[in-house]
Write a protein that holds these residues in place. Structure first.
Motif, short mmCIF file in Angstrom:
data_model
loop_
_atom_site.label_atom_id
_atom_site.label_comp_id
_atom_site.label_asym_id
_atom_site.label_seq_id
_atom_site.Cartn_x
_atom_site.Cartn_y
_atom_site.Cartn_z
N HIS A 212 0.86 -1.27 0.07
CA HIS A 212 0.02 -0.08 0.08
C HIS A 212 1.00 1.37 -0.06
CE1 HIS A 212 -2.81 -3.02 1.25
NE2 HIS A 212 -3.78 -2.24 0.68
N ALA A 213 0.42 2.26 -0.66
CA ALA A 213 1.09 3.59 -0.71
C ALA A 213 0.27 4.83 -1.16
CB ALA A 213 2.16 3.40 -2.08
N HIS A 214 0.91 5.81 -1.19
CA HIS A 214 0.03 7.21 -0.93
C HIS A 214 0.28 7.90 -2.52
CE1 HIS A 214 0.72 5.86 2.84
NE2 HIS A 214 -0.20 6.42 3.51
N SER A 215 -0.57 8.12 -3.39
CA SER A 215 -0.32 8.91 -4.42
C SER A 215 0.32 10.12 -4.45
CB SER A 215 -1.66 8.88 -5.29
OG SER A 215 -2.71 9.77 -4.49
N GLN A 216 0.30 10.84 -3.66
CA GLN A 216 0.68 12.23 -3.51
C GLN A 216 2.27 12.02 -3.42
OE1 GLN A 216 -0.13 15.11 -3.93
NE2 GLN A 216 -2.36 14.66 -4.05
N ILE A 217 2.68 11.11 -2.49
CA ILE A 217 4.17 10.74 -2.49
C ILE A 217 4.70 10.29 -3.65
CG2 ILE A 217 5.84 9.31 -1.28
CD1 ILE A 217 3.99 9.60 1.47
N LEU A 218 3.95 9.23 -4.39
CA LEU A 218 4.58 8.61 -5.60
C LEU A 218 4.51 9.86 -6.65
CD1 LEU A 218 2.46 5.23 -5.78
CD2 LEU A 218 5.04 5.98 -5.04
N ASN A 219 3.49 10.82 -6.68
CA ASN A 219 3.59 11.97 -7.77
C ASN A 219 4.89 12.69 -7.61
OD1 ASN A 219 1.05 11.13 -9.01
ND2 ASN A 219 -0.09 12.25 -7.67
N ILE A 220 5.17 12.94 -6.46
CA ILE A 220 6.30 13.82 -6.34
C ILE A 220 7.58 13.11 -6.37
CG2 ILE A 220 7.40 15.23 -4.58
CD1 ILE A 220 4.66 15.85 -3.19
N CYS A 221 7.82 11.94 -5.74
CA CYS A 221 8.97 11.27 -5.70
C CYS A 221 9.28 10.03 -6.66
CB CYS A 221 9.29 10.60 -4.33
SG CYS A 221 9.13 11.93 -3.03
N ILE A 253 12.82 -0.60 -3.27
CA ILE A 253 12.41 0.41 -4.25
C ILE A 253 11.50 1.44 -3.40
CG2 ILE A 253 11.30 1.19 -6.56
CD1 ILE A 253 14.23 -0.14 -6.67
N LEU A 254 10.37 1.10 -3.01
CA LEU A 254 9.31 1.66 -2.62
C LEU A 254 9.68 2.19 -1.26
CD1 LEU A 254 6.27 2.57 -2.95
CD2 LEU A 254 5.67 0.75 -1.66
N PHE A 255 10.39 1.71 -0.19
CA PHE A 255 10.89 2.26 0.89
C PHE A 255 11.93 3.53 0.45
CE2 PHE A 255 13.87 2.15 4.82
CZ PHE A 255 12.77 2.70 5.68
N TYR A 258 9.99 6.62 -0.17
CA TYR A 258 9.63 7.18 1.16
C TYR A 258 10.68 7.88 2.00
CZ TYR A 258 4.82 5.91 0.82
OH TYR A 258 3.60 5.65 0.20
N GLY A 259 11.97 7.89 1.38
CA GLY A 259 13.06 8.61 2.16
C GLY A 259 14.09 7.40 3.01
N GLY A 260 13.79 6.24 2.81
CA GLY A 260 14.39 5.26 3.47
C GLY A 260 15.73 4.65 2.78
N ARG A 261 16.57 4.12 3.35
CA ARG A 261 17.94 3.53 2.80
C ARG A 261 17.85 1.90 2.53
NH1 ARG A 261 22.29 7.19 3.02
NH2 ARG A 261 23.01 5.81 1.44
N VAL A 262 18.60 1.69 1.34
CA VAL A 262 18.64 0.03 1.38
C VAL A 262 19.86 -0.36 2.05
CG1 VAL A 262 19.07 -1.74 -0.22
CG2 VAL A 262 17.58 0.21 -0.95
N PRO A 263 19.81 -1.42 2.90
CA PRO A 263 20.83 -1.77 3.84
C PRO A 263 21.85 -2.02 2.80
CG PRO A 263 18.83 -2.89 4.61
CD PRO A 263 18.48 -2.21 3.37
N LYS A 264 23.19 -1.91 3.19
CA LYS A 264 24.40 -2.10 2.59
C LYS A 264 24.40 -3.61 2.11
CE LYS A 264 27.35 1.36 4.56
NZ LYS A 264 28.37 1.70 5.29
N GLU A 265 23.80 -4.41 2.90
CA GLU A 265 24.27 -5.85 2.47
C GLU A 265 23.31 -6.30 1.52
OE1 GLU A 265 26.72 -7.90 3.53
OE2 GLU A 265 27.56 -6.28 4.42
N ASP A 266 22.08 -5.84 1.58
CA ASP A 266 21.31 -6.05 0.54
C ASP A 266 21.76 -5.25 -0.87
OD1 ASP A 266 19.70 -7.48 2.08
OD2 ASP A 266 18.04 -6.05 2.52
N LEU A 267 22.11 -4.21 -0.65
CA LEU A 267 22.94 -3.64 -2.02
C LEU A 267 23.78 -4.46 -2.60
CD1 LEU A 267 23.25 0.22 -1.15
CD2 LEU A 267 21.91 -0.97 -3.15
N LYS A 268 24.86 -5.11 -1.96
CA LYS A 268 25.64 -5.92 -2.42
C LYS A 268 25.12 -7.08 -2.93
CE LYS A 268 29.43 -4.58 0.95
NZ LYS A 268 30.17 -4.81 2.10
#
Length: 427
Positions: A212-221, A253-255, A258-268
């Motif tokens: 679930h998400a918010h259209s206003q945040i998606l429209n901007i970001c 991607i969705l997090f 919303y201003g979050g960060r992907v953990p380094k281990e997951d990025l690797k």
């Protein structure tokens, strides 16, 4: 002949108690020597940078424009202090010229130190420090016998500050992230499908995960994700299906949106999958972050060079493409024997020529690359684009074109402003 510039830190040893200066403040001085000044490129906007030096626990560079910055008056040398460390800093400093006699020349503008706040990668200083003609005039005794121009950069040393009142940080980002996957306030929903193998392994079935998400945040970001939703008058929550990204990757991607960060281990572990999804839905900064991790974690070899090159070209991964080209430039003879270039588009060869040229200039100690977009590294191009508020995604050619166009527009604007000022004076 290329410029060789270095800084010399002037350290003083006091015997007894030194008298106070500048209202009792302590200052640290750095002597920056710019060699062969007369032969440096002096086109408007061309510059050289000193090696980094440390003061107050931060790294700095002196940026010198021998022929002037676009914002300067015609014919003036410009000098800026650049913050190389991350973060933000407040600094008090001034800049003087050192004659060959060893005497400081205090420019007319510099009757007091400047205090400024600066963020990482930005610079601040004097747009009209001294006339270039004065520097080159032998009667002024500014250049030494070897043609070296010396600057004295004085920086106030910061003492330990008194404890300050605690002020909470802006809660906005935390408030936004608290709404991540919040079904009660959401007005849109992604149904992300994944394949599952049945117990008998005879067939695959598909299951889906709801986000679930918010259209206003998606429209901007994330406008491309927002565009997946069509008007649906029968349901209070609009639904869009995602079938080409796994639920785990889509959650990252969705997090991030919303201003979050992907953990380094997951990025690797999932760099390529994150690059693919971020590229598809135009989450540019995450794509570049994952690209940087992929480049750092990947050893380019004769076996994988072409695969990585074609992947970089398909996804506009300029940093990865540069890494492959650097590898090929370092191993040209072996690569020509072991690698087939039949599947490589012809236009990609220009990047290889750039890598070879940059390698040769580095061997020769040539500093002209500081001002030459053509052989500038991808990181530098992206930093310059970001400083100017331009799009940092795209191929090397696209980035160079954007910077060149921006510089031309800035020059035209500066010229119009000068003409307007001249017209006003004439009236």
């Amino acid at each position: 002949m290329s410029a060789v510039h270095r800084h010399v830190e002037l350290n003083t040893v006091d015997v007894g108690n030194p008298p106070s200066s500048r209202n009792g403040n302590k200052w640290k001085e750095f002597q920056i020597q710019v060699h062969d000044f007369a032969n440096l490129p002096f086109g408007r906007g061309q510059y050289i940078e000193s090696p980094e030096f440390e003061c107050n626990g931060l790294q700095w560079q002196l940026v010198v424009y021998p022929g002037g910055h676009h914002s300067a008056q015609e014919g003036y040398v410009c000098v800026f202090l650049k913050l190389c460390s991350s973060g933000t800093a407040t600094l008090t400093f001034d800049t003087n010229i050192l004659q060959k006699s060893g005497q400081k020349v205090i420019p007319p503008w510099n009757n007091r130190p400047s205090t400024f706040t600066i963020i990482s990668g930005r610079s601040y200083g004097a747009s009209n420090l001294v006339k270039r003609s004065d520097v080159l005039d032998p009667s002024k005794n500014i250049l030494d016998d070897n043609g070296t121009l010396a600057f004295i950069v004085s920086i106030k040393e910061e003492t330990e500050a008194m404890p300050t009142a605690f002020v909470p940080s802006n809660p906005f980002l935390n408030m936004i992230q608290e709404k991540f996957l919040d079904e009660e306030t959401a007005d849109v929903c992604f149904e992300v499908s994944s394949s599952e193998i049945e117990e008998d392994r005879s067939k695959r079935s598909r299951s889906s995960t709801s986000f679930h998400a918010h259209s206003q945040i998606l429209n901007i970001c994330a406008p491309m994700l927002a565009s997946l939703f069509e008007s649906n008058e029968d349901r209070s929550v609009k639904v869009a299906s995602i079938t080409d990204v796994s639920p785990d990757i889509f959650r990252h991607i969705l997090f991030y949106v919303y201003g979050g960060r992907v953990p380094k281990e997951d990025l690797k572990a999932h760099a390529k999958s994150i690059i693919d999804a971020a590229d598809k839905y135009s989450i540019v900064n995450l794509k570049l972050e994952a690209e940087a991790v992929y480049v750092k974690e990947t050893d380019i070899t004769m076996d994988n060079a072409i695969d990585n090159l074609l992947y970089a070209d398909a996804k506009n991964l300029a940093l990865l493409k540069e890494a492959v080209m650097d590898f090929l430039a370092e191993n040209t003879e072996e690569a020509s024997e072991k690698i087939s270039f039949s599947d490589v588009p012809g236009y990609v060869m220009k990047d290889l020529m750039v890598a070879v040229s940059r390698k040769e200039k580095t061997k020769q100690g040539n500093q002209d690359g500081n001002n030459n977009f053509t052989i500038m590294r991808v990181n530098e191009l992206r930093m310059k684009l970001d400083e100017k508020g331009l799009n940092v995604d795209g191929s090397r050619e696209a980035m160079i074109e954007a910077l060149s166009t921006n510089n031309a527009d800035e020059s035209a604007d500066a010229k119009r402003q000068r003409n307007d000022a001249d017209d006003s004076l004439a009236e």
